[in-house]
Design an enzyme around this catalytic site. Structure first.
Site, PDB file in Angstrom:
ATOM      1  CE  LYS A  24      -3.267   4.909  -2.198  1.00 46.17           C
ATOM      2  NZ  LYS A  24      -4.239   5.415  -3.209  1.00 46.17           N
ATOM      3  CB  ILE A  28      -9.999   9.972   5.680  1.00 46.21           C
ATOM      4  CG1 ILE A  28      -8.780  10.817   5.286  1.00 46.21           C
ATOM      5  CG2 ILE A  28     -11.299  10.708   5.368  1.00 46.21           C
ATOM      6  CD1 ILE A  28      -8.647  12.135   6.028  1.00 46.21           C
ATOM      7  CE1 TYR A  54      -3.820   2.368   0.412  1.00 40.66           C
ATOM      8  CE2 TYR A  54      -2.435   3.412   2.067  1.00 40.66           C
ATOM      9  CZ  TYR A  54      -3.540   3.435   1.251  1.00 40.66           C
ATOM     10  OH  TYR A  54      -4.369   4.531   1.247  1.00 40.66           O
TER      11      TYR A  54
END
Length: 269
Positions: A171, A198, A167
């Site tokens: 990114k 978030i 991940y």
């Protein structure tokens, strides 16, 4: 123009069935976009977001798309252009994490992650961003309405997190791909944003994969100067600004929206 002016623009948002992607699609409509194509692996959630987009004042098209399939990505872009007559804004938002493919009892460290999980996350988070950009590029170049691309990266692309090797790697790749895209496609603009923790379904799935969900949430939000989970609509406003004509002199840039977590080296008690 007002802040975030998107009047008359046709947009395509991937991963828009929920979370940040849904918030972006709706905010695009609220800020004046004429049309928003809502793409997601889950056609049902795509349709739900499309309904919200219409309620916000824009035309909408729900598109089911598996971003691990290049032919479907090409079809997604073609369907958007056919339906709305062009494309002005591409938001590459879709993303997945290791825990979506690994049983919660399994380790996800760099030396134990299964190869097929590495490949799956890479294909959605990085390869699909490139492919969608590739197929959208000819249409964006033809746009006369301030064409731009906005990519969803992550603070995980700027610093390391345990048990998230691919991940974070993908990114980081999105951040660099954003710069290269800005160079290669100029004057089409390309920027990205790097969200922190978030409150989205993706985050909830990540918390749920931990042995102690509450402890994991506390651990991830402890470095933040703003002591709470971020909200999808807060991120959406930044994404829409970057897509708008008010950001016409901004390209190749990345913006952190993380409650101040990367602004220092501390951990609040």
């Amino acid at each position: 123009m007002g802040i975030g002016s998107l009047d008359g623009k046709t947009c395509l948002v991937t991963g828009a069935g929920q979370g940040i992607g849904q918030a972006i699609a709706v905010e695009l409509a609220r800020q004046g976009a004429t049309a928003v194509a809502v793409a997601d692996l889950n056609e049902k959630t795509a349709a739900e977001t499309a309904a919200l987009v219409r309620d916000a004042g824009a035309q909408a098209e729900a598109i089911g798309c598996d971003l691990r399939d290049g032919a479907q990505i090409e079809g997604m872009v073609a369907r958007t252009v056919e339906r709305f007559g062009g494309l002005d804004v591409l938001v590459n938002n879709a993303g997945v994490i290791e825990s979506a493919f690994v049983d919660r009892s399994e380790d996800r460290a760099v030396d134990t992650l299964p190869e097929e999980v590495w490949d799956a996350v890479y294909e959605v988070n990085l390869k699909a961003v490139w492919l969608t950009t590739k197929y959208a590029a000819p249409h964006l170049r033809r746009s006369t309405r301030g064409p731009s691309i906005v990519n969803t990266a992550s603070v995980s692309g700027l610093t390391g997190f345990a048990r998230a090797p691919i991940y974070g790697t993908t990114k980081a790749g999105v951040i660099h791909l954003t710069k290269v895209t800005a160079v290669d496609l100029a004057p089409v603009r390309c920027n990205c944003f790097c969200p922190g923790v978030i409150e989205t379904p993706l985050a909830r799935d990540f918390f749920a994969a931990a042995d102690d969900r509450d402890a994991m949430e506390r651990e991830l939000t402890a470095p933040q100067l703003v002591r709470r989970l971020g909200r999808p609509e807060e991120v959406a406003r930044l994404a829409c600004f970057l897509a708008s004509d008010d950001a016409a002199f901004i390209t190749g840039a990345s913006y952190v929206v993380d409650g101040g977590a990367l602004a220092w080296r501390g951990v609040r008690e």
